[in-house]
Design an enzyme around this catalytic site. Structure first.
Site, PDB file in Angstrom:
ATOM      1  N   VAL A  50      35.756  41.401  31.319  1.00  0.00           N
ATOM      2  CA  VAL A  50      35.599  39.963  31.569  1.00  0.00           C
ATOM      3  C   VAL A  50      34.952  39.655  32.921  1.00  0.00           C
ATOM      4  CG1 VAL A  50      37.853  39.574  32.667  1.00  0.00           C
ATOM      5  CG2 VAL A  50      36.816  37.749  31.284  1.00  0.00           C
ATOM      6  N   TYR A  51      34.821  40.650  33.805  1.00  0.00           N
ATOM      7  CA  TYR A  51      34.198  40.424  35.124  1.00  0.00           C
ATOM      8  C   TYR A  51      32.686  40.413  34.969  1.00  0.00           C
ATOM      9  CZ  TYR A  51      38.759  42.088  36.933  1.00  0.00           C
ATOM     10  OH  TYR A  51      40.098  42.275  37.205  1.00  0.00           O
TER      11      TYR A  51
END
Length: 311
Positions: A50-51
């Site tokens: 998700v980064y």
């Protein structure tokens, strides 16, 4: 060096946070930080699929991709301990078997490797049966795509249940826990979760170890505004308790001739169960204080004084 739980992973007791790679640290800056970290004996890098999806124009996976290109350019995959996660990316949400199997392939491709060392369930997906999650993560280990699996943001009750399921089914059990924990955010970990982690031999790798930067000492009354996306989060700690903590940190830092950042990480490092706090650096200049926190030895009285200030 410190061992992660019951694994054979020995690391410097500092887990370099990769959330900034491709976000507040561009690729050149990220490569420079990673080079300096490795040169100082660091090897353990934390990232997630998700980064940094939260950045306009990003879709997630940017951090993994930067880390993968760095390892490819340096030819050092075998020297790096990689932790990544599944569960929070909007296009790979949750930890169902289908999501886990697709997400790990995506992460491996971005990282340019055929395995990761530690694969986390990024949060407890309560919409998926826990047995399905445990079995899916166990398959990832059985197929050699991850060496070990771990949990982040689990309650003690759900974590205990996941460990029981894994043991009953004879599949890979969680070996590590990544909780939100630092000197000014303690209630979530200390107590039943900490007791469970210690009893089960889990390696604890706290995130937000510096409380969004508050525990670096940059956020004080009358101080210049800090140019950081986390400034709003850090500022909320500047109350009477936060001021007591900063005063205690200042005293200990002065006694050791070191930084408030190093003292904050050193306090966290000696808490029961903790192996390696996670902290990120968006520039090489920020790295020495983090590295100092991995080796600074506080006295018992200093640890007690810091804990009391934060109580």
């Amino acid at each position: 060096m410190a061992r992660i739980g019951t694994t054979d992973l020995d690391v410097l007791p500092l887990n370099l946070g990769g959330n900034v790679f491709g976000w507040t640290a561009d690729e050149d800056a990220s490569f420079a930080v990673l080079d300096a970290f490795a040169a100082a004996g660091g090897s353990f890098v934390d990232t997630a699929d998700v980064y940094s999806e939260w950045v306009p124009g990003h879709e997630g996976g940017e951090s993994e991709a930067v880390l993968g290109r760095w390892m490819g350019a340096r030819g050092n995959r075998a020297d790096v301990v990689i932790a990544t996660k599944v569960g929070k990316l909007s296009t790979r949400r949750g930890t169902s078997r289908d999501v886990v199997r697709a997400a790990v392939e995506d992460s491996l491709k971005r990282l340019g490797t055929d395995y990761v060392d530690l694969y986390y369930a990024h949060e407890d997906d309560q919409e998926t049966p826990l047995e399905e999650t445990v079995v899916a993560l166990g398959e990832v280990v059985a197929e050699g795509k991850a060496r070990y699996v771990a949990a982040s943001n689990f309650s003690p009750e759900r974590l205990a249940e996941a460990l029981r399921i894994a043991d009953d089914l004879g599949v890979a059990r969680f070996v590590a826990l990544q909780p939100h924990y630092n000197l000014v955010h303690r209630d979530e970990y200390e107590g039943p979760l900490q007791e469970l982690a210690v009893r089960e031999g889990l390696g604890v790798l706290p995130y937000s170890s510096l409380a969004s930067g508050f525990l670096t000492g940059k956020y004080r009354d009358g101080a210049d505004a800090v140019d950081s996306p986390r400034a709003g989060s850090a500022g909320r700690y500047l109350d009477d308790r936060g001021r007591r903590v900063l005063a205690a940190l200042d005293e200990v830092a002065a006694a050791h001739g070191t930084s408030v950042t190093a003292v904050s990480l050193a306090w966290l490092r000696v808490q029961p169960g903790v192996v390696a706090p996670i902290a990120s650096a968006r520039s090489v200049a920020q790295l020495p204080d983090l590295l100092a926190g991995a080796t600074l030895a506080l006295t018992d009285d200093e640890v007690v004084a810091l804990s009391a200030a934060a109580s």
